[in-house]
Design a protein around this motif. Structure first.
Motif, PDB file in Angstrom:
ATOM      1  N   GLY A 205      49.804  35.133  35.872  1.00 45.62           N
ATOM      2  CA  GLY A 205      49.631  36.019  34.843  1.00 45.62           C
ATOM      3  C   GLY A 205      49.248  37.481  35.582  1.00 45.62           C
ATOM      4  O   GLY A 205      49.320  38.527  35.437  1.00 45.62           O
ATOM      5  N   LYS A 206      49.446  37.293  36.877  1.00 47.14           N
ATOM      6  CA  LYS A 206      49.566  38.430  37.985  1.00 47.14           C
ATOM      7  C   LYS A 206      50.726  39.422  37.846  1.00 47.14           C
ATOM      8  O   LYS A 206      51.864  38.805  37.548  1.00 47.14           O
ATOM      9  CB  LYS A 206      49.218  38.147  39.276  1.00 47.14           C
ATOM     10  N   PRO A 207      50.752  40.770  37.592  1.00 49.59           N
ATOM     11  CA  PRO A 207      52.006  41.386  37.454  1.00 49.59           C
ATOM     12  C   PRO A 207      52.961  40.902  38.749  1.00 49.59           C
ATOM     13  O   PRO A 207      52.534  40.928  39.905  1.00 49.59           O
ATOM     14  CB  PRO A 207      51.642  42.900  37.640  1.00 49.59           C
ATOM     15  N   THR A 208      54.343  41.128  38.465  1.00 47.45           N
ATOM     16  CA  THR A 208      55.151  40.621  39.641  1.00 47.45           C
ATOM     17  C   THR A 208      54.945  41.542  40.781  1.00 47.45           C
ATOM     18  O   THR A 208      54.958  41.247  42.082  1.00 47.45           O
ATOM     19  CB  THR A 208      56.757  40.828  39.061  1.00 47.45           C
ATOM     20  N   ALA A 209      54.860  42.821  40.499  1.00 53.21           N
ATOM     21  CA  ALA A 209      54.686  43.822  41.748  1.00 53.21           C
ATOM     22  C   ALA A 209      53.294  43.589  42.612  1.00 53.21           C
ATOM     23  O   ALA A 209      53.620  43.799  43.731  1.00 53.21           O
ATOM     24  CB  ALA A 209      54.685  45.313  41.093  1.00 53.21           C
ATOM     25  N   VAL A 210      52.324  43.013  41.927  1.00 52.37           N
ATOM     26  CA  VAL A 210      51.206  42.778  42.926  1.00 52.37           C
ATOM     27  C   VAL A 210      51.573  41.644  43.839  1.00 52.37           C
ATOM     28  O   VAL A 210      51.289  41.414  44.997  1.00 52.37           O
ATOM     29  CB  VAL A 210      50.027  42.426  42.001  1.00 52.37           C
ATOM     30  N   ILE A 211      52.053  40.582  43.136  1.00 58.67           N
ATOM     31  CA  ILE A 211      52.809  39.218  43.794  1.00 58.67           C
ATOM     32  C   ILE A 211      53.543  39.477  44.846  1.00 58.67           C
ATOM     33  O   ILE A 211      53.139  39.212  46.173  1.00 58.67           O
ATOM     34  CB  ILE A 211      53.202  38.166  42.869  1.00 58.67           C
ATOM     35  N   ALA A 212      54.346  40.506  44.795  1.00 59.57           N
ATOM     36  CA  ALA A 212      55.645  40.831  45.846  1.00 59.57           C
ATOM     37  C   ALA A 212      54.565  41.637  46.827  1.00 59.57           C
ATOM     38  O   ALA A 212      55.122  41.482  48.058  1.00 59.57           O
ATOM     39  CB  ALA A 212      56.525  41.786  45.154  1.00 59.57           C
ATOM     40  N   GLU A 213      53.753  42.451  46.364  1.00 63.03           N
ATOM     41  CA  GLU A 213      52.918  43.476  47.481  1.00 63.03           C
ATOM     42  C   GLU A 213      52.088  42.482  48.369  1.00 63.03           C
ATOM     43  O   GLU A 213      52.280  42.678  49.632  1.00 63.03           O
ATOM     44  CB  GLU A 213      52.103  44.117  46.863  1.00 63.03           C
ATOM     45  N   LYS A 214      51.357  41.314  47.847  1.00 63.05           N
ATOM     46  CA  LYS A 214      50.649  40.622  48.697  1.00 63.05           C
ATOM     47  C   LYS A 214      51.718  39.634  49.765  1.00 63.05           C
ATOM     48  O   LYS A 214      51.389  39.363  50.615  1.00 63.05           O
ATOM     49  CB  LYS A 214      49.685  39.889  47.739  1.00 63.05           C
TER      50      LYS A 214
ATOM     51  N   ARG B 278      47.786  24.605  55.888  1.00 61.16           N
ATOM     52  CA  ARG B 278      48.016  25.442  54.581  1.00 61.16           C
ATOM     53  C   ARG B 278      46.857  26.492  54.391  1.00 61.16           C
ATOM     54  O   ARG B 278      45.598  25.912  54.055  1.00 61.16           O
ATOM     55  CB  ARG B 278      48.469  24.899  53.459  1.00 61.16           C
ATOM     56  N   VAL B 279      46.943  27.692  54.310  1.00 63.65           N
ATOM     57  CA  VAL B 279      45.793  28.650  54.160  1.00 63.65           C
ATOM     58  C   VAL B 279      45.772  29.061  52.631  1.00 63.65           C
ATOM     59  O   VAL B 279      46.996  29.810  52.370  1.00 63.65           O
ATOM     60  CB  VAL B 279      45.746  29.908  54.970  1.00 63.65           C
ATOM     61  N   ALA B 280      44.913  28.855  52.008  1.00 64.04           N
ATOM     62  CA  ALA B 280      44.894  29.058  50.319  1.00 64.04           C
ATOM     63  C   ALA B 280      44.017  30.522  50.186  1.00 64.04           C
ATOM     64  O   ALA B 280      42.959  30.336  50.666  1.00 64.04           O
ATOM     65  CB  ALA B 280      44.258  27.802  49.692  1.00 64.04           C
ATOM     66  N   ALA B 281      44.603  31.396  49.643  1.00 66.44           N
ATOM     67  CA  ALA B 281      43.878  32.576  49.653  1.00 66.44           C
ATOM     68  C   ALA B 281      43.942  33.317  48.355  1.00 66.44           C
ATOM     69  O   ALA B 281      44.980  33.286  47.614  1.00 66.44           O
ATOM     70  CB  ALA B 281      44.108  33.886  50.655  1.00 66.44           C
ATOM     71  N   HIS B 282      43.086  33.849  47.657  1.00 65.27           N
ATOM     72  CA  HIS B 282      42.861  34.648  46.640  1.00 65.27           C
ATOM     73  C   HIS B 282      43.325  35.942  46.777  1.00 65.27           C
ATOM     74  O   HIS B 282      43.324  36.270  48.018  1.00 65.27           O
ATOM     75  CB  HIS B 282      41.336  34.656  45.827  1.00 65.27           C
ATOM     76  N   PHE B 283      43.916  36.617  45.645  1.00 64.60           N
ATOM     77  CA  PHE B 283      44.541  37.848  46.031  1.00 64.60           C
ATOM     78  C   PHE B 283      43.564  38.962  46.678  1.00 64.60           C
ATOM     79  O   PHE B 283      44.296  39.711  47.728  1.00 64.60           O
ATOM     80  CB  PHE B 283      44.964  38.566  44.647  1.00 64.60           C
ATOM     81  N   HIS B 284      42.484  38.744  46.694  1.00 63.82           N
ATOM     82  CA  HIS B 284      41.498  39.808  47.353  1.00 63.82           C
ATOM     83  C   HIS B 284      41.142  39.352  48.606  1.00 63.82           C
ATOM     84  O   HIS B 284      40.665  40.271  49.408  1.00 63.82           O
ATOM     85  CB  HIS B 284      39.961  39.875  46.584  1.00 63.82           C
ATOM     86  N   GLU B 285      41.494  38.143  48.952  1.00 61.40           N
ATOM     87  CA  GLU B 285      41.317  37.870  50.549  1.00 61.40           C
ATOM     88  C   GLU B 285      42.792  37.859  51.286  1.00 61.40           C
ATOM     89  O   GLU B 285      42.559  37.516  52.473  1.00 61.40           O
ATOM     90  CB  GLU B 285      41.177  36.279  50.376  1.00 61.40           C
TER      91      GLU B 285
ATOM     92  N   LEU C  65      49.253  31.792  48.120  1.00 58.61           N
ATOM     93  CA  LEU C  65      48.445  32.965  47.213  1.00 58.61           C
ATOM     94  C   LEU C  65      48.028  32.077  45.908  1.00 58.61           C
ATOM     95  O   LEU C  65      48.783  31.572  45.112  1.00 58.61           O
ATOM     96  CB  LEU C  65      49.577  33.953  46.730  1.00 58.61           C
ATOM     97  N   MET C  66      46.807  32.059  45.690  1.00 56.53           N
ATOM     98  CA  MET C  66      46.185  31.114  44.759  1.00 56.53           C
ATOM     99  C   MET C  66      46.014  32.067  43.603  1.00 56.53           C
ATOM    100  O   MET C  66      45.752  33.496  43.317  1.00 56.53           O
ATOM    101  CB  MET C  66      44.668  30.612  44.995  1.00 56.53           C
ATOM    102  N   GLN C  67      46.067  31.495  42.362  1.00 56.26           N
ATOM    103  CA  GLN C  67      45.986  31.785  41.124  1.00 56.26           C
ATOM    104  C   GLN C  67      46.740  33.136  40.716  1.00 56.26           C
ATOM    105  O   GLN C  67      46.364  34.324  40.421  1.00 56.26           O
ATOM    106  CB  GLN C  67      44.317  32.373  40.830  1.00 56.26           C
TER     107      GLN C  67
END
Length: 163
Positions: free
Chosen positions: A145-154, A111-118, A140-142
């Protein structure tokens, strides 16, 4: 179909520096097999760090050979994308230093755990693991509180890798 992943040893290690009593580990692994848990994350995969951390902070291939892993679950480890991305080694070399081909390992899942900027930089990590026979999970770590659109994009980007 729902699959269950248990990460008690990896996550619990934050409380005891990944230093578990062998009897506790054996009992836990037996219970996971009897409970028919699909995936058991044994620990982290890291480069050597200064200070004391127990064996489950590294979960090396040599250490895995010492463990009696009951049949049933697919065993795995988690690697933080930052571990690879911040290494002074080229990606291929860093990956080869931490992982062998899945055919030569007791683990089948990473399992690869990455922050959004990674996320954008993590595709090659996922590809290397997939090419080397591992089932790969991407976390996707942390995200709280992130906007749904940002999570969906990543998530869409990770899905586009197709590995």
């Amino acid at each position: 179909m729902i699959k269950v992943l248990d990460c008690t040893l990896r996550d619990g290690g934050y409380y005891n520096e990944w230093d578990f009593d062998a009897e506790v580990v054996a009992s836990y692994l037996s219970a996971m097999a009897k409970a028919r848990v699909d995936y058991v994350e044994l620990g982290l995969r890291n480069f050597t760090k200064s200070g004391f951390l127990g064996a489950f902070a590294y979960t090396t291939e040599a250490f895995l050979q010492e463990l009696e892993l009951p049949e049933g679950p697919v065993y795995g480890v988690m690697v933080d994308a930052k571990t690879i991305l911040s290494s002074e080694l080229p990606l291929e070399q860093a990956m080869s230093k931490l992982f062998v081909h899945a055919d030569d390992s007791k683990i089948g899942l990473v399992r690869v755990a990455a922050h959004f900027h990674e996320v954008e930089s993590s595709g090659e990590i996922v590809k290397w693991l997939s090419d080397n026979g591992y089932i790969v999970g991407f976390n996707l770590m942390q995200a709280g509180g992130k906007p749904t659109a940002v999570i969906a994009e990543k998530a869409k980007l990770a899905q586009s890798w197709g590995y």
